[in-house]
Write a protein that holds these residues in place. Structure first.
Motif, PDB file in Angstrom:
ATOM      1  N   LEU A 171       7.959   1.341  -3.236  1.00  0.00           N
ATOM      2  CA  LEU A 171       7.427   1.890  -1.999  1.00  0.00           C
ATOM      3  C   LEU A 171       5.980   2.300  -2.223  1.00  0.00           C
ATOM      4  CD1 LEU A 171      10.238   4.348  -0.802  1.00  0.00           C
ATOM      5  CD2 LEU A 171       9.637   2.164   0.249  1.00  0.00           C
ATOM      6  N   MET A 172       5.129   2.025  -1.240  1.00  0.00           N
ATOM      7  CA  MET A 172       3.737   2.449  -1.300  1.00  0.00           C
ATOM      8  C   MET A 172       3.327   3.058   0.031  1.00  0.00           C
ATOM      9  SD  MET A 172       1.817  -0.749  -3.144  1.00  0.00           S
ATOM     10  CE  MET A 172       2.791  -1.959  -2.246  1.00  0.00           C
ATOM     11  N   TRP A 173       2.516   4.075  -0.031  1.00  0.00           N
ATOM     12  CA  TRP A 173       1.875   4.570   1.180  1.00  0.00           C
ATOM     13  C   TRP A 173       0.752   3.593   1.537  1.00  0.00           C
ATOM     14  CZ3 TRP A 173      -1.574   9.488   1.876  1.00  0.00           C
ATOM     15  CH2 TRP A 173      -1.511   9.908   3.223  1.00  0.00           C
ATOM     16  N   GLU A 174       0.404   3.496   2.796  1.00  0.00           N
ATOM     17  CA  GLU A 174      -0.642   2.571   3.218  1.00  0.00           C
ATOM     18  C   GLU A 174      -1.970   2.864   2.513  1.00  0.00           C
ATOM     19  OE1 GLU A 174      -2.919   1.029   7.293  1.00  0.00           O
ATOM     20  OE2 GLU A 174      -1.027   2.141   7.467  1.00  0.00           O
ATOM     21  N   ALA A 175      -2.175   4.110   2.099  1.00  0.00           N
ATOM     22  CA  ALA A 175      -3.410   4.458   1.383  1.00  0.00           C
ATOM     23  C   ALA A 175      -3.604   3.617   0.132  1.00  0.00           C
ATOM     24  CB  ALA A 175      -3.396   5.941   1.015  1.00  0.00           C
ATOM     25  N   ALA A 176      -2.503   3.222  -0.514  1.00  0.00           N
ATOM     26  CA  ALA A 176      -2.614   2.399  -1.726  1.00  0.00           C
ATOM     27  C   ALA A 176      -3.222   1.043  -1.420  1.00  0.00           C
ATOM     28  CB  ALA A 176      -1.239   2.227  -2.368  1.00  0.00           C
ATOM     29  N   LEU A 177      -3.061   0.573  -0.184  1.00  0.00           N
ATOM     30  CA  LEU A 177      -3.600  -0.725   0.214  1.00  0.00           C
ATOM     31  C   LEU A 177      -5.085  -0.651   0.536  1.00  0.00           C
ATOM     32  CD1 LEU A 177      -0.782  -1.735   2.755  1.00  0.00           C
ATOM     33  CD2 LEU A 177      -0.840  -2.155   0.281  1.00  0.00           C
ATOM     34  N   ARG A 178      -5.598   0.552   0.720  1.00  0.00           N
ATOM     35  CA  ARG A 178      -6.962   0.720   1.219  1.00  0.00           C
ATOM     36  C   ARG A 178      -7.907   1.441   0.252  1.00  0.00           C
ATOM     37  NH1 ARG A 178      -7.468  -0.093   6.836  1.00  0.00           N
ATOM     38  NH2 ARG A 178      -5.519  -0.635   7.877  1.00  0.00           N
ATOM     39  N   SER A 179      -7.380   2.033  -0.802  1.00  0.00           N
ATOM     40  CA  SER A 179      -8.223   2.792  -1.739  1.00  0.00           C
ATOM     41  C   SER A 179      -9.150   1.847  -2.500  1.00  0.00           C
ATOM     42  CB  SER A 179      -7.353   3.568  -2.727  1.00  0.00           C
ATOM     43  OG  SER A 179      -6.569   4.516  -2.052  1.00  0.00           O
ATOM     44  N   LEU A 180     -10.447   2.037  -2.328  1.00  0.00           N
ATOM     45  CA  LEU A 180     -11.423   1.157  -2.978  1.00  0.00           C
ATOM     46  C   LEU A 180     -11.755   1.664  -4.372  1.00  0.00           C
ATOM     47  CD1 LEU A 180     -13.752   0.234  -0.001  1.00  0.00           C
ATOM     48  CD2 LEU A 180     -12.374  -1.343  -1.393  1.00  0.00           C
ATOM     49  N   ILE A 181     -10.749   1.656  -5.221  1.00  0.00           N
ATOM     50  CA  ILE A 181     -10.936   1.990  -6.626  1.00  0.00           C
ATOM     51  C   ILE A 181     -11.607   0.823  -7.354  1.00  0.00           C
ATOM     52  CG2 ILE A 181      -8.704   1.083  -7.405  1.00  0.00           C
ATOM     53  CD1 ILE A 181     -10.249   4.426  -8.534  1.00  0.00           C
ATOM     54  N   CYS A 182     -11.746  -0.284  -6.632  1.00  0.00           N
ATOM     55  CA  CYS A 182     -12.321  -1.510  -7.173  1.00  0.00           C
ATOM     56  C   CYS A 182     -13.189  -2.149  -6.086  1.00  0.00           C
ATOM     57  CB  CYS A 182     -11.194  -2.465  -7.581  1.00  0.00           C
ATOM     58  SG  CYS A 182     -10.112  -2.885  -6.201  1.00  0.00           S
ATOM     59  N   PRO A 183     -13.966  -3.183  -6.394  1.00  0.00           N
ATOM     60  CA  PRO A 183     -14.752  -3.864  -5.363  1.00  0.00           C
ATOM     61  C   PRO A 183     -13.838  -4.480  -4.301  1.00  0.00           C
ATOM     62  CG  PRO A 183     -15.562  -4.424  -7.551  1.00  0.00           C
ATOM     63  CD  PRO A 183     -14.279  -3.681  -7.759  1.00  0.00           C
ATOM     64  N   PRO A 184     -14.336  -4.617  -3.056  1.00  0.00           N
ATOM     65  CA  PRO A 184     -13.511  -5.181  -1.978  1.00  0.00           C
ATOM     66  C   PRO A 184     -12.911  -6.551  -2.298  1.00  0.00           C
ATOM     67  CG  PRO A 184     -15.468  -4.157  -1.072  1.00  0.00           C
ATOM     68  CD  PRO A 184     -15.639  -4.136  -2.563  1.00  0.00           C
ATOM     69  N   THR A 185     -13.664  -7.395  -3.005  1.00  0.00           N
ATOM     70  CA  THR A 185     -13.144  -8.726  -3.327  1.00  0.00           C
ATOM     71  C   THR A 185     -11.935  -8.641  -4.253  1.00  0.00           C
ATOM     72  OG1 THR A 185     -14.794  -8.893  -5.105  1.00  0.00           O
ATOM     73  CG2 THR A 185     -15.342  -9.926  -2.988  1.00  0.00           C
ATOM     74  N   VAL A 186     -11.971  -7.676  -5.180  1.00  0.00           N
ATOM     75  CA  VAL A 186     -10.840  -7.483  -6.097  1.00  0.00           C
ATOM     76  C   VAL A 186      -9.629  -6.949  -5.346  1.00  0.00           C
ATOM     77  CG1 VAL A 186     -10.020  -6.194  -8.119  1.00  0.00           C
ATOM     78  CG2 VAL A 186     -12.343  -7.148  -8.090  1.00  0.00           C
ATOM     79  N   LEU A 187      -9.887  -6.015  -4.424  1.00  0.00           N
ATOM     80  CA  LEU A 187      -8.788  -5.470  -3.633  1.00  0.00           C
ATOM     81  C   LEU A 187      -8.182  -6.555  -2.739  1.00  0.00           C
ATOM     82  CD1 LEU A 187      -7.021  -3.125  -2.808  1.00  0.00           C
ATOM     83  CD2 LEU A 187      -8.779  -2.432  -1.162  1.00  0.00           C
TER      84      LEU A 187
END
Length: 271
Positions: free
Chosen positions: A161-177
Motif C-alpha cells: 500500500l502507498m499513499w499518493e504522496a509516494a507517487l509525487r515526492s520529487l526525491i529524484c529528477p522528474p524523468t527518474v520518477l
C-alpha cells in the motif's frame, strides 16, 4: 541505556557520583550522564567498564543481555552504517528471503522491492547526505535490486500500500520518477504483487504516516529518522497489521490504482 534513580551510583566501597565514575573510567562526565539518561546507547565494552568500575562485575551479564535485547529492536542508523549501506541492506535481504508473504505500507517513498535502480540511487543518496556513509551507494543499489528477485519466486506474495504522496515526492529528477511510475504500472496484475494506492481524496480512518513492513506475521520492520525498529512481539505485530488493514480500506486497486499513477505521471509535465 543505563539508568539510575539518583546522581550517585552504589558500589561495595561506597557511593560514586557520576563525575567520580567518569574519572575512574577516563570518560567525560557528559558520557556518564548520557548513558544514565538514555541519550546514548552503551557498547558491550562500556558495560564491562561500568561494572568493573563500580566493583560489581557480576552485573555485566545482565546488562549485556539487556543491551542485546534492546539492539535487536532498535538498530541505530549511524551504528548500522558504520559498515556501509550494502551490509545494512544485506541484513534485511536475508530476513526477506525467509518470508513468503509481506504486507508493506509506505507514505512518501516507493517501496524498495518495487524501485528502479535509478530511483533507488537517489533515495539512498539522500539518506547518505543526512546520515553519512556515502562511499558504497552503488553497491547498496545493486543489493536492493537483487532483493527484488524475491518477487519472481513461486509461493511469494507482496501486499503493498502507498499513499499518493509516494507517487509525487520529487526525491529524484522528474524523468527518474516518471520511469519509476512506469515500473509501478508494470507490476499491476503480477500474480505475486497486490498494489494499492490511497488517493489524496480518499477518506481515511487513521493518519497515513509511518512506513513499515510486516514479514509473515513474524516480525515488523519500521523506520524512523534515527533508527530501524525490528519488532517481533505479538502485540506490535497485531497493531501494525491492524493499521495496514485499516489503510487497505481506503485504497484503490487495479485499474483505479493505475489511473491514480497515470495522473501523477502526467503532472510531471515531461515533453
Amino acid at each position: 541505556m543505563i539508568r539510575s534513580k539518583g546522581t550517585s551510583l552504589s558500589c561495595p566501597g561506597g557511593r560514586l557520583t557520576g563525575q567520580q565514575l567518569a574519572q575512574r573510567l577516563g570518560w567525560q562526565g557528559s558520557k556518564v550522564s548520557r548513558l544514565e539518561n538514555g541519550k546514548q546507547t552503551a557498547t558491550p565494552e562500556d558495560l564491562r567498564a561500568w561494572a568493573d568500575a563500580t566493583e560489581q562485575p557480576e552485573v555485566y551479564a545482565e546488562l549485556a543481555a539487556r543491551l542485546a535485547g534492546f539492539e535487536s529492536q532498535i538498530r541505530s542508523w549511524r551504528r548500522a552504517l558504520a559498515n556501509g549501506y550494502k551490509v545494512m541492506h544485506e541484513g534485511l535481504s536475508a530476513e526477506i528471503e525467509r518470508a513468503s508473504e509481506m504486507w508493506v505500507w509506505e507514505e512518501s517513498v516507493i517501496p524498495g522491492l518495487l524501485q528502479t535502480p535509478e530511483y533507488a540511487h537517489h533515495v539512498i543518496r539522500r539518506y547518505a547526505e543526512l546520515l553519512g556513509g556515502a562511499n558504497d551507494i552503488d553497491a547498496a543499489v545493486r543489493s536492493r535490486v537483487q532483493r527484488q528477485e524475491w518477487l519472481y519466486r513461486p509461493g511469494r506474495k507482496l501486499h503493498v500500500l502507498m499513499w499518493e504522496a509516494a507517487l509525487r515526492s520529487l526525491i529524484c529528477p522528474p524523468t527518474v520518477l516518471a520511469a519509476q511510475l512506469d515500473r509501478l504500472t508494470g507490476v499491476i496484475g503480477m500474480d505475486t504483487v497486490e498494489l494499492g494506492v490511497v488517493p489524496f481524496a480518499a477518506p481515511v480512518k487513521i493518519v497515513p504516516a509511518n512506513g513499515f513492513w510486516v514479514l509473515d506475521d513474524r516480525v515488523v520492520v519500521a523506520e524512523d529518522w534515527h533508527a530501524e525498529m525490528w519488532l517481533d512481539d505479538a502485540d506490535n505485530i497485531a497493531l501494525h497489521s491492524k493499521v495496514w488493514h485499516t489503510l487497505h480500506e481506503s485504497a484503490v486497486y487495479g485499474t483505479e490504482a493505475q489511473n491514480v499513477i497515470t495522473v501523477a505521471r502526467r503532472a510531471l509535465n515531461l515533453r
